[in-house]
Design an enzyme around this catalytic site. Structure first.
Site, short mmCIF file in Angstrom:
data_model
loop_
_atom_site.label_atom_id
_atom_site.label_comp_id
_atom_site.label_asym_id
_atom_site.label_seq_id
_atom_site.Cartn_x
_atom_site.Cartn_y
_atom_site.Cartn_z
N LYS A 1 40.57 -4.21 43.08
CA LYS A 1 39.61 -3.84 44.73
C LYS A 1 38.81 -3.36 44.74
O LYS A 1 37.68 -3.12 45.94
CB LYS A 1 41.30 -4.28 45.53
CG LYS A 1 42.13 -4.80 45.96
CD LYS A 1 42.78 -5.06 46.54
CE LYS A 1 43.33 -6.31 46.92
NZ LYS A 1 43.89 -6.78 45.98
C1 LIG Z 1 44.73 -8.33 45.63
C2 LIG Z 1 45.27 -8.59 43.77
C3 LIG Z 1 45.34 -9.64 43.80
C4 LIG Z 1 44.31 -10.89 44.67
O1 LIG Z 1 43.43 -11.22 44.86
P1 LIG Z 1 43.10 -11.91 45.95
O2 LIG Z 1 41.91 -12.00 45.73
O3 LIG Z 1 43.45 -11.51 47.29
O4 LIG Z 1 43.53 -13.52 45.47
C5 LIG Z 1 46.27 -9.85 42.30
N1 LIG Z 1 46.32 -8.95 41.21
C6 LIG Z 1 45.66 -7.62 41.70
C7 LIG Z 1 46.50 -6.15 40.89
C8 LIG Z 1 45.38 -7.03 43.12
O5 LIG Z 1 45.39 -5.89 43.89
#
Ligand SMILES: *Cc1c(COP(=O)(O)O)cnc(C)c1O
Length: 499
Positions: A112
């Site tokens: 993120k």
């Molecule tokens: C948010 C997240 C995901 C999923 O990503 P999306 O864009 O919501 O599909 C996968 N792995 C981790 C560690 C995340 O923080």
């Protein structure tokens, strides 16, 4: 370049407006009116560029109302080498040839950061462009990872302040500690006595409260949001797919123009949608492999065309993928129906009213051509963590392990031996107790830090600096409030001098 809603064709806006506003007035999501091309020639040129330069190129194609200088500032503030010590998005190749695109070298050790390190800079410049004359107060409801990444991204960014709410007993001790020790003069954190739904509902109510908004306006403030449907979060994610491809070409792992697959651990469908957008722009991508955990709503949808949230919700060891409504899917549907806003609005209405919808055969055929989908449960996830470590000395987190396992199943089912990149979304140290348990059956690890030390001791891998530093950081925020009192918490922040 303008942006329109996935639910209506009228009212196109600039990228600054789309980023400042977040969500469209009709409940739809902003999408670009076209996908700018990256030619083979340009792709070759990008091979010798660093991550910032690659980001500059891709962003400039979409943010046509930003100057080159503005984009350069945003990109260089976001992806500074000291914030991403292992590189912004390095590709790690195992002895057996498997590639992992590691998106967790940022300040909170999860992918993120790739978007939330740059969003604040895009947002403040967007607010200036649309001339609100106001400062932004960002409200976030989080079930863990997003809250910390948003706090880090907005920390001490001028003209902004941020308040994060999390469910008191709904985040891991490590996640809580990450948030409560957050530094910065414009940040605030509050636990809510309730679950994640209560917390999210509370934030939505505050966003919609006219009285609070008027009070904010008097103080020269306006609400804004940093959630994953904002175009300013999706756009930066397109960059790393190009970057990975260029790195693979540059080191000779693939030939220029050769197709690759990406396997993406998926929750809200943002990360994998960015890969689809990269393909639309000309990146040679064959299959997008969508990996889910036991909450396999997307596996079912991408194979049958029926989306149904009417199913049991499971709490898993890959919590960031514990999701039953994948918001960004709406953007894919819009594109695959040749931008049929009415059709998309209809499906979304059915989802709201009945919990499910079914796409037409034509759309399903397109989906099946582009995507493959699979899922695995917690036991398989643990097995995968162990086998990747034992066979390849590669330590990965549970989300990445889900993707690796789903890819193995895909490969043995299809025999497709196209070079594949597995997207790695979190540092194993972010989920140290679970990872340790997967490696050493029956181990119990006490608190999170004990597991971190033990994991590092056993594997000889270094603890990421932001996690190591956490243990000695003083707790700055220990407030909590009842779920009915969230708006009062916001008002008291607004009336204090700290915004
Ligand atoms: C948010 C997240 C995901 C999923 O990503 P999306 O864009 O919501 O599909 C996968 N792995 C981790 C560690 C995340 O923080």
């Amino acid at each position: 370049m303008n942006y329109q809603s996935t639910r209506s064709c009228s009212g196109a806006v600039t990228s600054a407006q789309a980023i400042a506003q977040g969500l469209c007035g009709d409940g739809g999501l902003f999408v670009p009116e076209a996908f700018p091309a990256v030619s083979a020639e340009e792709l070759t040129k990008m091979e010798s560029e660093n991550y910032q330069q690659r980001a500059q190129r891709i962003l400039a194609k979409y943010l046509t109302d930003f100057t080159e200088e503005e984009i350069r500032e945003c990109v260089s503030l976001a992806y500074q080498p000291q914030c991403f010590p292992g590189g912004a998005a390095p590709v790690s190749t195992l002895r057996n040839g498997t590639c992992f695109l590691e998106l967790w070298h940022g300040p909170t050790c999860a992918f993120k950061d790739m978007a939330l390190q740059i969003l604040p800079h895009l947002l403040t410049r967007s607010l200036k462009k649309i001339n609100t004359g106001k400062k932004a107060l960002i409200l976030v409801a989080t079930s863990g990872d997003t809250g910390k990444a948003a706090l880090e991204g907005f920390q001490d960014v001028p003209e902004t302040s941020i308040m994060v709410f999390y469910p008191k007993d709904g985040v891991s001790p490590m996640q809580e500690r990450q948030m409560r020790t957050q530094e910065g003069n414009n940040v605030s954190v509050c636990a809510v006595e309730g679950n994640f739904d209560d917390t999210q509902t509370g934030v939505k109510l505050i966003f919609g409260d006219q009285k609070i908004q008027e009070h904010l306006a008097k103080k020269g403030l306006m609400f804004s949001s940093a959630n994953s449907i904002n175009w300013g979060r999706l756009l930066p994610q397109i960059v790393y797919y190009f970057s990975a491809y260029c790195d693979l070409c540059a080191c000779g792992k693939i030939k220029r123009g050769e197709q690759v697959n990406f396997t993406v651990p998926t929750g809200n469908f943002g990360d994998i949608l960015a890969a689809y957008y990269a393909k639309k722009m000309g990146l040679p991508v064959k299959k997008l492999i969508c990996a889910s955990n036991a909450n396999n709503v997307l596996t079912d949808f991408l194979t049958t065309g029926v989306y149904s949230r009417n199913r049991e919700f499971y709490t898993t060891i890959s919590p960031s993928m514990d999701i039953l409504i994948s918001s960004n899917l709406e953007r894919l549907l819009f594109d695959l129906t040749d931008r049929n806003a009415e059709q998309v609005a209809g499906w979304m209405r059915q989802l709201r009213e009945t919990g499910e919808y079914k796409v037409d055969g034509n759309t399903l055929a397109k989906i099946r051509e582009l995507f493959s989908a699979g899922f695995c449960g917690d036991d398989e996830t643990r097995e995968e963590i162990r086998s990747l470590y034992e066979t390849n000395q590669y330590l990965c987190d549970p989300h990445t392990a889900v993707a690796a396992r789903v890819y193995e199943k895909y490969r043995s089912k299809t025999g497709d031996d196209t070079q594949t990149v597995i997207v790695s979304t979190a540092s194993p140290y972010k989920f140290a107790p679970e990872v340790l348990k997967a490696l050493v059956k029956g181990s119990s690890s006490g608190d999170g830090f004990e597991a971190v030390r033990s994991l590092s001791g056993r594997t000889g891998t270094p603890v990421p600096v932001p996690i190591a530093a956490l243990e000695s950081k003083p707790v700055r925020f220990s407030f909590s409030c009842q779920k009915e009192k969230m708006s009062e918490a916001v008002l008291s922040l607004v009336d204090s001098k700290s915004v």
